[in-house]
Design a protein around this motif. Structure first.
Motif, mmCIF file in Angstrom:
data_model
loop_
_atom_site.group_PDB
_atom_site.id
_atom_site.type_symbol
_atom_site.label_atom_id
_atom_site.label_comp_id
_atom_site.label_asym_id
_atom_site.label_seq_id
_atom_site.Cartn_x
_atom_site.Cartn_y
_atom_site.Cartn_z
ATOM 1 N N VAL A 143 0.866 -1.175 0.000
ATOM 2 C CA VAL A 143 0.000 0.000 0.000
ATOM 3 C C VAL A 143 0.898 1.218 0.000
ATOM 4 O O VAL A 143 1.653 1.429 0.939
ATOM 5 C CB VAL A 143 -0.924 0.016 1.239
ATOM 6 N N GLY A 144 0.857 1.992 -1.043
ATOM 7 C CA GLY A 144 1.691 3.185 -1.119
ATOM 8 C C GLY A 144 3.149 2.815 -1.322
ATOM 9 O O GLY A 144 3.498 1.724 -1.775
ATOM 10 N N ASN A 145 4.030 3.732 -0.991
ATOM 11 C CA ASN A 145 5.476 3.539 -1.146
ATOM 12 C C ASN A 145 6.014 2.812 0.074
ATOM 13 O O ASN A 145 6.039 3.370 1.165
ATOM 14 C CB ASN A 145 6.160 4.895 -1.323
ATOM 15 N N ILE A 146 6.434 1.579 -0.107
ATOM 16 C CA ILE A 146 6.974 0.795 1.012
ATOM 17 C C ILE A 146 8.480 0.997 1.039
ATOM 18 O O ILE A 146 9.215 0.446 0.234
ATOM 19 C CB ILE A 146 6.633 -0.693 0.863
ATOM 20 N N SER A 147 8.913 1.823 1.961
ATOM 21 C CA SER A 147 10.347 2.084 2.061
ATOM 22 C C SER A 147 10.944 1.472 3.325
ATOM 23 O O SER A 147 12.116 1.146 3.379
ATOM 24 C CB SER A 147 10.622 3.589 2.036
ATOM 25 N N GLU A 148 10.125 1.323 4.356
ATOM 26 C CA GLU A 148 10.632 0.765 5.606
ATOM 27 C C GLU A 148 10.808 -0.740 5.476
ATOM 28 O O GLU A 148 9.942 -1.434 4.972
ATOM 29 C CB GLU A 148 9.661 1.051 6.749
ATOM 30 N N GLN A 149 11.956 -1.216 5.946
ATOM 31 C CA GLN A 149 12.224 -2.652 5.910
ATOM 32 C C GLN A 149 12.075 -3.296 7.289
ATOM 33 O O GLN A 149 12.120 -4.505 7.411
ATOM 34 C CB GLN A 149 13.657 -2.906 5.401
ATOM 35 N N ALA A 150 11.911 -2.470 8.339
ATOM 36 C CA ALA A 150 11.857 -3.000 9.700
ATOM 37 C C ALA A 150 10.417 -3.101 10.181
ATOM 38 O O ALA A 150 9.533 -2.393 9.709
ATOM 39 C CB ALA A 150 12.648 -2.107 10.642
ATOM 40 N N THR A 151 10.199 -3.992 11.120
ATOM 41 C CA THR A 151 8.878 -4.199 11.711
ATOM 42 C C THR A 151 8.998 -4.141 13.231
ATOM 43 O O THR A 151 10.079 -4.339 13.786
ATOM 44 C CB THR A 151 8.322 -5.580 11.322
ATOM 45 N N ASP A 152 7.874 -3.881 13.888
ATOM 46 C CA ASP A 152 7.813 -4.046 15.347
ATOM 47 C C ASP A 152 7.526 -5.514 15.606
ATOM 48 O O ASP A 152 6.615 -6.091 15.008
ATOM 49 C CB ASP A 152 6.671 -3.213 15.936
ATOM 50 N N LEU A 153 8.306 -6.118 16.474
ATOM 51 C CA LEU A 153 8.147 -7.546 16.743
ATOM 52 C C LEU A 153 8.134 -7.782 18.249
ATOM 53 O O LEU A 153 9.027 -7.322 18.964
ATOM 54 C CB LEU A 153 9.297 -8.344 16.105
ATOM 55 N N PHE A 154 7.103 -8.496 18.711
ATOM 56 C CA PHE A 154 7.005 -8.933 20.100
ATOM 57 C C PHE A 154 7.005 -10.455 20.099
ATOM 58 O O PHE A 154 6.390 -11.078 19.233
ATOM 59 C CB PHE A 154 5.693 -8.457 20.735
ATOM 60 N N PHE A 155 7.660 -11.054 21.071
ATOM 61 C CA PHE A 155 7.628 -12.518 21.192
ATOM 62 C C PHE A 155 8.094 -12.914 22.580
ATOM 63 O O PHE A 155 8.734 -12.125 23.286
ATOM 64 C CB PHE A 155 8.520 -13.186 20.129
#
Length: 195
Positions: free
Chosen positions: A147-159
């Motif tokens: 959706v739109g311009n995907i420039s970020e490669q990082a995610t928020d991750l909880f585990f």
């Protein structure tokens, strides 16, 4: 003042007994030397006492510093042990040539499973996804609609690691790892993205 001497007896024109007395007011040289010796011994004892105290304090500081260093080494080793599994877990976005072209990847490179995984990425269809487990040396891929311009490669991750500790890898600071919550024994805590 003068010293008074008395000859007790004379044998062959030689005094055999001679006794001398000084008046009560006059100090005897032996008394002066004795007093000086006492003062000198006291000064020397104080100097040696101060030197001993300084050496003892230096030794105490050195032992205390060694204790601090041992404690820090032990603490760092414990922290490395606590973080060892969580440091082998990461998530990122891959752009591929084939369909699906955009995939969120969660990789567990540790030799133990991770639990209660939640990933947040603004370009996921619902913004977040969660699932129960990724096995040891396992990987989970989540296809997404760009959706739109995907420039970020990082995610928020909880585990949760296998010991029940809740970890967080923030998208804003890739590579960082934060311990969010230490599970008490028998606790059944739920992962929340707002935690």
């Amino acid at each position: 003042m003068s010293i008074i001497c008395n000859v007790e007896r004379i044998d062959n024109n030689m005094p055999s007994t001679l006794s001398c007395t000084a008046p009560d007011q006059a100090p005897m040289w032996t008394d002066v030397f004795s007093a000086l010796g006492t003062v000198g011994a006291t000064v020397v004892a104080l100097i040696f006492g101060l030197i001993s105290l300084r050496l003892a304090l230096r030794d105490h500081r050195a032992r205390r510093q060694q204790d601090i260093e041992r404690f820090e080494e032990k603490y760092e080793a414990e922290q490395r042990q606590i973080r060892s599994q969580a440091e082998r877990v990461a998530s990122w976005v891959e752009v591929r040539q084939e369909y699906p072209t955009h995939v969120v990847v969660i990789q567990n490179s540790s030799d133990q499973p991770i639990w209660e995984i939640a990933v947040h990425y603004p370009h996921l269809s619902e913004g977040e996804a969660s699932f129960t487990v990724i096995p040891a040396n396992g990987k989970k891929e989540l296809p997404m609609q760009p959706v739109g311009n995907i420039s970020e490669q990082a995610t928020d991750l909880f585990f949760r690691d296998n010991a029940g500790r809740l970890w967080y890898r923030p998208a804003k600071a890739p590579g960082e790892l934060h311990l969010r919550h230490e599970a008490a024994s028998g606790e059944d805590a739920h992962v929340s993205l707002s935690a």
